[in-house]
Design a protein around this motif. Structure first.
Motif, short mmCIF file in Angstrom:
data_model
loop_
_atom_site.label_atom_id
_atom_site.label_comp_id
_atom_site.label_asym_id
_atom_site.label_seq_id
_atom_site.Cartn_x
_atom_site.Cartn_y
_atom_site.Cartn_z
N ILE A 97 10.05 0.65 2.43
CA ILE A 97 11.32 -0.03 2.16
C ILE A 97 11.10 -1.15 1.15
CG2 ILE A 97 13.09 -1.54 3.17
CD1 ILE A 97 12.83 0.07 5.75
N HIS A 98 10.06 -1.96 1.37
CA HIS A 98 9.78 -3.07 0.46
C HIS A 98 9.48 -2.56 -0.95
CE1 HIS A 98 8.30 -6.97 -0.91
NE2 HIS A 98 7.23 -6.35 -1.37
N ALA A 99 8.71 -1.46 -1.04
CA ALA A 99 8.33 -0.93 -2.35
C ALA A 99 9.53 -0.45 -3.15
CB ALA A 99 7.32 0.21 -2.17
N LEU A 100 10.56 0.07 -2.47
CA LEU A 100 11.75 0.55 -3.15
C LEU A 100 12.78 -0.54 -3.41
CD1 LEU A 100 12.47 3.96 -1.37
CD2 LEU A 100 11.82 3.64 -3.76
N ALA A 130 6.96 -16.01 2.33
CA ALA A 130 7.64 -14.75 2.01
C ALA A 130 8.93 -14.97 1.23
CB ALA A 130 7.93 -13.98 3.29
N ASP A 131 9.20 -16.19 0.80
CA ASP A 131 10.45 -16.50 0.10
C ASP A 131 10.63 -15.57 -1.11
OD1 ASP A 131 12.79 -17.79 -0.52
OD2 ASP A 131 11.83 -19.39 -1.66
N GLY A 132 11.76 -14.90 -1.16
CA GLY A 132 12.02 -13.93 -2.21
C GLY A 132 11.57 -12.53 -1.88
N GLY A 133 10.76 -12.40 -0.83
CA GLY A 133 10.20 -11.09 -0.47
C GLY A 133 10.63 -10.63 0.90
N THR A 134 9.71 -9.96 1.59
CA THR A 134 9.99 -9.32 2.88
C THR A 134 9.02 -9.84 3.93
OG1 THR A 134 10.73 -7.32 1.75
CG2 THR A 134 10.20 -7.11 4.08
N LEU A 135 9.54 -10.18 5.10
CA LEU A 135 8.72 -10.57 6.24
C LEU A 135 8.89 -9.51 7.32
CD1 LEU A 135 6.87 -12.53 7.75
CD2 LEU A 135 8.91 -13.82 8.44
N PHE A 136 7.79 -8.86 7.68
CA PHE A 136 7.81 -7.81 8.69
C PHE A 136 7.27 -8.37 10.00
CE2 PHE A 136 5.22 -4.05 10.40
CZ PHE A 136 6.26 -3.62 11.22
N LEU A 164 0.79 -1.22 0.00
CA LEU A 164 0.00 0.00 0.00
C LEU A 164 0.82 1.27 0.00
CD1 LEU A 164 -2.74 -1.02 2.59
CD2 LEU A 164 -2.90 -1.06 0.11
N TYR A 165 1.93 1.29 0.75
CA TYR A 165 2.60 2.55 1.01
C TYR A 165 3.95 2.67 0.32
CZ TYR A 165 -0.84 2.76 4.78
OH TYR A 165 -2.00 2.77 5.49
N THR A 166 4.26 3.89 -0.07
CA THR A 166 5.57 4.23 -0.62
C THR A 166 6.08 5.46 0.14
OG1 THR A 166 4.72 5.77 -2.29
CG2 THR A 166 4.80 3.42 -2.89
N THR A 167 7.27 5.92 -0.21
CA THR A 167 7.81 7.09 0.47
C THR A 167 6.93 8.32 0.25
OG1 THR A 167 9.25 7.43 -1.45
CG2 THR A 167 10.22 6.33 0.46
N ALA A 168 6.18 8.35 -0.84
CA ALA A 168 5.29 9.49 -1.10
C ALA A 168 4.19 9.59 -0.06
CB ALA A 168 4.68 9.37 -2.50
N ASP A 169 3.89 8.47 0.59
CA ASP A 169 2.84 8.47 1.61
C ASP A 169 3.34 8.95 2.97
OD1 ASP A 169 0.62 7.26 0.08
OD2 ASP A 169 2.01 5.57 -0.08
N ILE A 170 4.64 9.11 3.12
CA ILE A 170 5.20 9.57 4.40
C ILE A 170 5.21 11.09 4.37
CG2 ILE A 170 7.19 9.51 5.94
CD1 ILE A 170 7.98 6.85 4.64
N LEU A 171 4.20 11.70 4.97
CA LEU A 171 4.04 13.15 4.95
C LEU A 171 4.76 13.77 6.13
CD1 LEU A 171 0.22 13.31 4.10
CD2 LEU A 171 2.15 13.31 2.52
N THR A 172 5.69 14.66 5.86
CA THR A 172 6.42 15.30 6.96
C THR A 172 7.11 16.57 6.49
OG1 THR A 172 8.11 14.98 8.67
CG2 THR A 172 8.52 13.94 6.54
N ASN A 173 7.18 17.53 7.40
CA ASN A 173 8.02 18.71 7.23
C ASN A 173 9.11 18.73 8.29
OD1 ASN A 173 6.68 19.89 5.02
ND2 ASN A 173 5.09 20.74 6.36
N ASP A 174 9.16 17.69 9.10
CA ASP A 174 10.07 17.63 10.23
C ASP A 174 11.49 17.27 9.76
OD1 ASP A 174 10.50 17.37 13.25
OD2 ASP A 174 11.20 15.44 12.51
N PRO A 175 12.49 18.06 10.10
CA PRO A 175 13.86 17.77 9.63
C PRO A 175 14.36 16.40 10.05
CG PRO A 175 13.73 20.00 10.51
CD PRO A 175 12.43 19.34 10.83
N ALA A 176 14.07 15.99 11.29
CA ALA A 176 14.56 14.69 11.75
C ALA A 176 13.93 13.56 10.95
CB ALA A 176 14.27 14.51 13.24
N LEU A 177 12.63 13.68 10.68
CA LEU A 177 11.95 12.61 9.93
C LEU A 177 12.34 12.65 8.45
CD1 LEU A 177 10.11 10.29 10.59
CD2 LEU A 177 8.15 11.69 9.98
N LEU A 178 12.63 13.81 7.94
CA LEU A 178 13.12 13.89 6.56
C LEU A 178 14.45 13.16 6.42
CD1 LEU A 178 12.21 17.61 5.70
CD2 LEU A 178 11.20 15.55 4.68
#
Length: 450
Positions: free
Chosen positions: A186-189, A235-241, A139-153
């Motif tokens: 992370i998985h999407a990238l 999850a073989d070949g992919g990501t297990l969270f 569902l999520y990519t880095t575009a979904d991470i909304l922030t103006n915070d320097p630390a989170l950027l």
């Protein structure tokens, strides 16, 4: 009389002296274990139950630490070779400040566990997992991470770098900060983005069910069991969270460590092994070093997982993001509820900046959802907020905040503004703030530490 009462209680009760020798063992405990009280009384715990060890026996743990253990799962074999699963509460017995023994109350949930495993098997038969479907559910990519915070950027930049590597990642953040959003990004990238992404909360299931889910089962491993792949195989070949890793039992953590080391898994009840290629990303909601110190995470597993860590700061330390996220959630709920809220009263935003946000971004989202349900016009006001925030507004009008808290927030705001003006350059920000670079780095780490 006391013995008669304890024997009448419908819970297994086992008491030992300070040396681990059984001094009381009731009939319910005997039925669980397939023994008689006579076979256990007067014997050391490990003599009566050879499948246990000093590390896995909750009674012996309490004798060693003098600390109570509440509602902990334990699994052992009885004399007939059957596996018994219990939930134990074990407390030390102290007399005039001296440890004289320990007592344990255990509830047998073996039947519930077997029923749970059968439910998992039934789900696998009726709705077999699809790796392609799992991959598409990303569902999520880095575009979904909304922030103006320097630390989170800065965290977003780190995320983009680690995504292309294949190393294990440990994501640290309080509940509600959006850890899974970062993990999915992370998985999407990553080069694995065409393969499965599977998430599992380690606190959602008891140990035995979690083990079955992770490693899979073999037909005949228990009554009615079928051949079912575990999440590692799926999850073989992919990501297990693995979310809330600090809730995973230590014995299961040891098995996870072996998979991380050699990439080999073995289904429960099977002698054969198979090799898997899975990237593990884990998340915890406490300081990792605190978890190691408290014993909720094995040190060897922590150092194996912590190849790369992402620290997600809590919302209370991201003042720049409160208005951004508020606008985002208003837009989201305008669409969902078919409303037309356009702005927010200044007193609402002022209250949001004063509030501690223990539930972080998730709590802010639910707060806006509540307000949007209550709103009738084009503006959100304090009267639309949940009751606890309205009450805080009333009580906060005369309340003086602690000086240390105000100074900390001021320091955080100044550091964030300096980083914003210098585009995140720590050296230049340190010059603006008239601080040594090392001091600024320390303060940034302290701000982002959970």
């Amino acid at each position: 009389m006391i013995r008669g009462i304890l024997n009448a209680i419908d819970e297994a009760i086992h008491a030992v002296d300070k040396n681990g020798i059984t001094i009381f063992y009731n009939e319910v405990a005997a039925r669980h274990d397939g023994l008689t009280p006579r076979e256990v009384l007067g014997k050391h715990v490990l003599e009566a139950f050879p499948s246990l060890t000093k590390e896995t026996s909750t009674l012996l743990q309490v004798l060693q630490t003098k600390q109570a253990i509440v509602q902990q799962a334990q699994r052992y074999q009885n004399i007939n070779g059957q596996f018994i699963d219990t939930i134990n509460t074990t407390i030390p017995i102290m007399l005039q400040g001296q440890l004289v023994g320990a007592v344990e109350i255990a509830k047998d949930y073996s039947t519930i566990k077997k029923l749970g495993e059968k439910v998992l098997d039934l789900q696998a038969r009726v709705n077999p997992p699809s790796r392609k479907r799992d991959a598409k559910n990303q569902l999520y990519t880095t575009a979904d991470i909304l922030t103006n915070d320097p630390a989170l950027l800065q965290v977003k930049k780190q995320l983009e770098k680690v995504a292309y590597a294949d190393s294990s990642v440990l994501v640290v953040g309080e509940t509600g900060t959006g850890k899974e959003l970062f993990v999915q990004a992370i998985h999407a990238l990553s080069p694995r983005n065409q393969h499965a992404f599977i998430a599992q909360n380690c606190a959602a299931l008891p140990e035995s069910l979690l083990e079955s889910l992770l490693f899979g089962t073999t037909k005949g491993s228990y009554t009615g069991a079928v051949d079912r792949p575990g999440l590692f195989e799926l999850a073989d070949g992919g990501t297990l969270f693995l979310d809330e890793m600090n809730s995973m039992p230590l014995e299961l953590q040891a098995k996870l460590l072996r998979v991380l080391e050699d990439g080999i898994v073995r289904r429960i009840g099977n002698q054969k092994t198979c090799r898997v290629n899975v990237r593990i990303i884990a998340a915890i909601n406490e300081s990792p070093l605190d978890c190691v110190q408290k014993g909720t995470i094995r040190p060897d597993l922590y150092y194996r997982l912590n190849v790369f860590s992402l620290l997600i700061p809590p919302l209370r330390e991201r003042s720049f993001d409160i208005e951004l996220l508020t606008s985002h959630f208003i837009e989201m709920f305008n669409h969902r509820f078919q409303k037309n809220v356009q702005n927010v009263d200044h007193s609402v935003l002022q209250l949001f900046h004063q509030y501690h946000w223990p539930g972080n971004v998730r709590e802010l989202k639910h707060t806006i959802e509540h307000a949007m349900i209550m709103a009738d016009g084009v503006k959100l006001s304090v009267i639309h907020l949940p009751l606890q925030l309205q009450q805080m507004k009333k009580s906060g009008e005369t309340k003086i905040r602690p000086l240390r808290e105000v100074l900390q927030e001021t320091e955080t705001a100044l550091i964030q503004e300096a980083l914003r003006q210098t585009g995140g350059n720590i050296q230049r920000a340190a010059i603006l703030l008239d601080l040594p670079r090392q001091t600024l780095q320390y303060k940034l780490q302290k701000q982002t530490k959970v």
